[in-house]
Design a protein around this motif. Structure first.
Motif, short mmCIF file in Angstrom:
data_model
loop_
_atom_site.label_atom_id
_atom_site.label_comp_id
_atom_site.label_asym_id
_atom_site.label_seq_id
_atom_site.Cartn_x
_atom_site.Cartn_y
_atom_site.Cartn_z
N LEU B 111 28.16 20.68 28.78
CA LEU B 111 28.34 20.63 27.32
C LEU B 111 29.07 21.87 26.82
O LEU B 111 29.99 21.77 26.00
CB LEU B 111 26.95 20.51 26.64
CG LEU B 111 26.92 20.69 25.11
CD1 LEU B 111 27.70 19.58 24.42
CD2 LEU B 111 25.48 20.71 24.60
N LYS B 114 32.73 21.99 27.53
CA LYS B 114 33.46 21.13 26.60
C LYS B 114 33.50 21.75 25.20
O LYS B 114 34.51 21.74 24.52
CB LYS B 114 32.75 19.77 26.54
CG LYS B 114 33.61 18.60 26.18
CD LYS B 114 32.90 17.27 26.52
CE LYS B 114 31.53 17.16 25.86
NZ LYS B 114 30.86 15.87 26.03
N LYS B 115 32.33 22.27 24.79
CA LYS B 115 32.18 22.81 23.43
C LYS B 115 31.49 24.18 23.50
O LYS B 115 30.29 24.27 23.33
CB LYS B 115 31.33 21.87 22.58
CG LYS B 115 31.99 20.56 22.31
CD LYS B 115 31.17 19.73 21.35
CE LYS B 115 31.93 18.45 21.04
NZ LYS B 115 31.05 17.36 20.62
N ALA B 118 29.00 24.96 20.77
CA ALA B 118 28.21 23.77 20.42
C ALA B 118 27.21 24.09 19.31
O ALA B 118 26.51 25.10 19.35
CB ALA B 118 27.47 23.27 21.66
N THR B 119 27.17 23.22 18.31
CA THR B 119 26.25 23.40 17.18
C THR B 119 24.94 22.68 17.48
O THR B 119 24.83 21.94 18.47
CB THR B 119 26.84 22.78 15.92
OG1 THR B 119 27.00 21.37 16.17
CG2 THR B 119 28.20 23.39 15.58
N ASP B 122 25.63 19.12 17.82
CA ASP B 122 26.17 18.77 19.15
C ASP B 122 25.04 18.69 20.18
O ASP B 122 25.00 17.78 21.02
CB ASP B 122 27.18 19.83 19.62
CG ASP B 122 28.43 19.87 18.74
OD1 ASP B 122 28.84 18.81 18.25
OD2 ASP B 122 28.98 20.99 18.55
N ARG B 125 22.93 15.60 19.70
CA ARG B 125 23.62 14.37 20.04
C ARG B 125 23.85 14.25 21.55
O ARG B 125 23.68 13.19 22.13
CB ARG B 125 24.95 14.31 19.30
CG ARG B 125 25.63 12.93 19.32
CD ARG B 125 26.93 12.94 18.51
NE ARG B 125 27.81 14.00 18.95
CZ ARG B 125 28.14 15.08 18.22
NH1 ARG B 125 27.65 15.22 17.00
NH2 ARG B 125 28.93 16.01 18.71
N GLU B 126 24.19 15.35 22.18
CA GLU B 126 24.66 15.25 23.57
C GLU B 126 23.63 15.60 24.64
O GLU B 126 23.79 15.22 25.79
CB GLU B 126 25.91 16.13 23.74
CG GLU B 126 26.98 15.68 22.76
CD GLU B 126 28.38 15.94 23.25
OE1 GLU B 126 28.56 16.16 24.46
OE2 GLU B 126 29.29 15.93 22.40
N THR B 147 26.16 30.45 22.79
CA THR B 147 27.20 30.07 21.81
C THR B 147 27.48 31.22 20.85
O THR B 147 28.60 31.35 20.36
CB THR B 147 26.79 28.80 21.01
OG1 THR B 147 25.51 29.04 20.43
CG2 THR B 147 26.73 27.59 21.89
#
Ligand code: FES
Ligand code: FES
Lengths: 724, 150
Positions: B111, B114-115, B118-119, B122, B125-126, B147
């Motif tokens: 994850l 990719k991000k 990430a928030t 995110d 969701r993921e 992050t």
């Protein structure tokens, strides 16, 4: 202290991870004679080995299943040993060694949030005795009086001369010192290691896939078994057609397990599993097949008014109290079966020969696993051994019944000399659990004209765990543990309120599913009954739920202190927007005083838990950082059960088989949990379980505060509510 | 014989082509850091990376992994140095029983690749792996610590 300086180390060391460097030094799986060379350093005593490089190996008898007991127990030994925490590592003695050494490590049973509290004296004395022997050895070497020597952080100092020596240098000599009989312990105010939020000793391995769980055991020549028992508990095998799968690649053997199960042995688990799935099996489901949710519920409902109540708490005269009350209030609640669903499905690896049986497994109860192995294979206990691994969750599933050991041994016995790993599928695990028991509760309360609660009758109807797993512990047919949370007093789970006329009784009704200890156990449903209904009463008399409770809690100051803590930190009484609400719950469970204040927003059928404030007073808090984690995790366990859990029975079978139908909270459901650890000292309470029982009622009360609607049967998914 | 590349090392394995990759990794090759939790792609305990993408190996036939770069939890550390997620897990003392954590760490590593920023949305969701011990609060804090530096 049962001191034996030169005991047989055969097969002794199961795990050793060095905290010294923060890196694992590898995992040693004893296998036959190889185990003889496990460790050469002499022990100071049963609890402590100090190596020449000053590494301190602490032996931990209890199982580590995530609850952090391993680290907590090491802290307790290290505290009294006065060693450097950075030098501490650990190992698990085996149940067989414990038996051979007259149970020097005490009980291996790891359940009931007992890991720390019931062994605190034993392990602290183990550490203190080792320190005394190390100091004595130094004094002997220096030829000075022991009273002139002190120990600190792994170093002994002769105060008059300022000479120093480290533990590692006197460890061998210390092993020869006569063990002390009078072992004073430190005053809690002098603790420097107990009470600290130290990092867990097992974390580095767990971030690298290095930790060995039962499922990870690999032995030379090992084969794999997949196993199926009759889908209805109590049913039997009618027939199976092994010919249909003989000749499949890798398949070695098809074996029957007693009269209820069958297994396929193959050179890989996948081949075993797919072959078993392909084999036709006919079952005789037995009498349990006529049971369903409806029939069980109807039977339990009869128990709400039956005259077979076994009394658990009785004060005053509840009949008279209700008769003379100005107003009575009644409600009926029901709590369903729940599966443990440990992340690691049940399994064990066994090797049987006609004169030795060895088992490698994740168990909360090493000695029960040993006894089960012996009973299953027919060899006496001294010819059997169990090597404990880390557990991929326990939650009580691996605490009493060692059915996973029994099955593995019975399979291995049919191929003597070959180690066989028997792994249950998730489906097998979920449908052959020892479930959180099913109960209902009818509550009748009487209020006087001034709205005081003057009488209350709780009638519990439903399944007894002890009747299912430890019938010897029943008292005149009564299961005393059924009343957890309702006890009139005592150190375990006392009722939080004073009501002049009270009766708590139980109509025992045991359906065919196995009941079991399920993290939190009986107080999980009892606290829902007590705390939801307290809110119902407060509402009935138009009082604030906190004020209504406080009036009844004047004689329960420790309960009240935890409740007050969450009310204050949780902003109790402060305004919230429409559609949102707060709820409270308080309990004493496993010796600790716990409370929660939950805040939710309900939008149609969607429930969002915004925030939970929790408080726990475990008396002495060994590791506050780990307590916080246990408390936060407890909400996940308790609220998963409340919203998504619930095991359904149809035709005697458990309907939920895997995580698609028995769903789990995920990170998106996780509310913010703020934990206050407020140890008052003076007693040793548990940590791993208590908070679970306040999770559900606090959230239920918050939902009612938000919506005005009261839910009394669970899981909430069946009421159309979804946790978002 | 099927030819697999796991953590940069080649393996020839004897397995039916439809065998889930999970069991080939665990039983045939003998790397046990990747876990079995459900077998039906619900829990994420078996998560590995296939060409860098988080994949539930219980649902992937081994034949589909041929010719791909497979990474398991054992392959995350480089020259003895843990990756940022593993290190954050240690700093935040995330694991309890630890059984889900190999899969969690693999999922979070993918994850964040990719991000990197990430928030919470995110994450919610993921990250759909199951942790039965309920370590989610520590997981979120550990991710935030990474992050925040990205
Ligand atoms: S084992 Fe693959 S997702 Fe659960
Ligand atoms: S740490 Fe136990 S399942 Fe996640």
């Amino acid at each position: 202290m049962n001191y034996q300086p030169k005991f047989d180390r055969r097969s002794f060391i199961v795990a050793s991870a060095a905290a010294v460097s923060g890196l694992s030094v590898g995992f040693h799986i004893p296998f036959g004679d190889e185990a003889d060379a496990a460790l050469s350093e002499p022990e100071v005593n049963a609890w402590v080995v100090v190596k020449p490089d000053e590494t301190v190996v602490i032996r931990v008898a209890r199982s580590e299943m995530g609850q952090g007991t391993l680290t907590g127990l090491c802290q307790m030994v290290a505290e009294e040993l006065d060693c450097q925490w950075s030098k501490v590592t650990y190992e698990f003695p085996t149940p067989g060694e414990n038996v051979a050494r007259k149970r020097v490590w005490g009980d291996f049973f790891t359940a009931g949030s007992q890991g720390i509290r019931s062994s605190n004296q034993l392990v602290r004395k183990g550490g203190a005795a080792a320190r005394m022997m190390l100091v004595q050895a130094a004094a002997n070497q220096w030829k000075v009086p022991v009273s002139e020597c002190v120990a600190s952080a792994g170093t002994i100092t002769h105060q008059p001369s300022n000479r120093t020596i480290t533990y590692g240098k006197v460890a061998s000599a210390a092993a020869e010192v006569e063990p002390p009989t009078d072992i004073p312990l430190k005053d809690p105010k002098d603790w420097t290691i107990i009470g600290k939020g130290l990092k867990r000793l097992d974390t580095p391995d767990k971030t690298q896939g290095k930790t060995i769980y039962g499922i990870d055991i690999r032995l030379p020549g090992m084969l794999y078994a997949s196993f199926k028992a009759c889908p209805v508990n109590g049913g039997k095998i009618k027939s199976f057609n092994a010919a249909k799968i003989t000749g499949r690649k890798g398949v070695t053997k098809v074996v029957q397990v007693e009269d209820y199960g069958v297994a396929v042995i193959a050179d890989s688990w996948w081949r075993a599993k797919t072959a078993l799935d392909a084999m036709p099996i006919a079952w005789d489901n037995g009498p349990g097949a006529k049971d369903s949710d409806e029939s069980i519920a109807a039977w339990l409902k009869q128990g709400l008014d039956s005259d077979d109540g076994l009394v658990g708490n009785k004060g005053g005269d509840v009949k008279a109290g209700l008769a003379s009350a100005a107003k009575t209030v009644e409600a009926v609640y029901a709590y369903p079966y729940q599966a443990h669903a440990t992340m690691e499905p049940q399994n064990a690896t066994a090797r049987y020969t006609p004169d030795r049986c060895e088992v490698w497994c994740s168990t909360q109860n090493g000695e029960a696993a040993l006894a089960t192995a012996s009973e299953a294979c027919g060899l006496p206990v001294p010819k059997c051994e169990v090597y404990k691994t880390f557990l991929g969750g326990g939650f009580g599933r691996r605490a009493t019944s060692q059915d996973f050991v029994r099955v593995a041994v019975l399979i291995a016995k049919q191929m003597p000399g070959t180690p066989i790993k028997t792994l249950w599928t998730r489906e097998e695990d979920m449908t052959h659990d020892w479930y959180h028991p099913v109960t209902q509760c009818k509550i009748t309360a009487g209020l006087d004209k001034d709205n005081n609660l003057v009488a209350i009758h709780y009638r519990i109807s439903g399944q007894s765990i002890l009747a299912g797993v430890m019938p010897a512990r029943l008292q005149n047919g009564k299961d005393p543990a059924t009343f957890s949370g309702f006890y009139p007093g005592g150190e375990e789970a006392a009722y939080p309120y004073t009501v002049p006329n009270i009766l708590v009784d139980h109509s025992m009704r045991n359906p065919h599913l196995h009941p079991g200890f399920w993290r939190g156990v009986n107080i999980n449903h009892n606290a829902i009954y007590i705390e939801s209904f307290m809110d119902e009463l407060a509402k009935e008399v138009g009082m604030d739920a906190l004020e209504f409770r406080r009036k009844l809690m004047t004689k329960h100051p420790l309960h009240l202190a935890s409740l007050n803590a969450v009310a204050e930190k949780g902003d109790w009484g402060k305004p919230l927007p429409a559609g949102s609400g707060r709820g409270l719950a308080v309990a004493m469970a496993f010796g600790s005083y716990v409370a929660a204040c939950a805040e939710v927003t309900v939008d149609g059928n969607k429930v969002k838990i915004n925030r939970i404030v929790a408080a726990t007073n475990p008396g002495y808090g060994v590791n506050p950082a780990q307590i916080e984690r246990q408390v936060a995790g407890s909400f996940v366990y308790g609220l998963t059960a409340l919203f998504m859990g619930g095991i359904d029975v149809k035709g005697g079978r458990v309907e939920q088989e895997n995580f698609n139908t028995y769903q789990m909270m995920k990170i998106r459901h996780m509310p913010k949990v703020e934990v206050t650890v407020m140890p008052s000292g003076g007693f040793w309470g548990g940590v791993g379980e208590p908070t679970i029982c306040v999770a559900a009622p606090a959230v239920l009360n918050a939902i009612t505060a938000a919506t005005g609607k009261r839910y009394r049967t669970f899981p909430l998914r069946k009421q159309g509510l979804t946790l978002v | 014989m099927l030819h697999l590349t796991i953590n940069g090392t080649s393996h020839d394995v004897d397995a039916e082509p439809d065998t889930p990759l999970l069991w080939v990794i665990r039983d045939t090759i003998g790397m046990t850091g990747t876990k079995y939790g459900c077998g039906i792609q619900q829990c994420g305990a078996c998560t590995v990376h296939i060409d860098g993408v988080a994949t539930r190996s219980c649902g992937m036939p081994v034949s589909l992994a041929v010719g791909k770069q497979i990474t398991t939890i054992e392959g995350l550390a480089q020259n003895g140095t843990l990756n940022a997620v593993q290190q954050a897990w240690i700093d935040h003392d995330v694991p309890q029983c630890g059984y889900c954590q190999s899969g969690m760490i693999m999922a979070v590593t993918a994850l964040l690749k990719k991000k990197p920023k990430a928030t919470d949305a995110d994450i919610d969701r993921e990250l759909t792996n199951i942790c039965r011990c309920g370590t989610y609060q520590q997981i979120r804090a550990a991710i935030h610590s990474i992050t925040a530096k990205a």
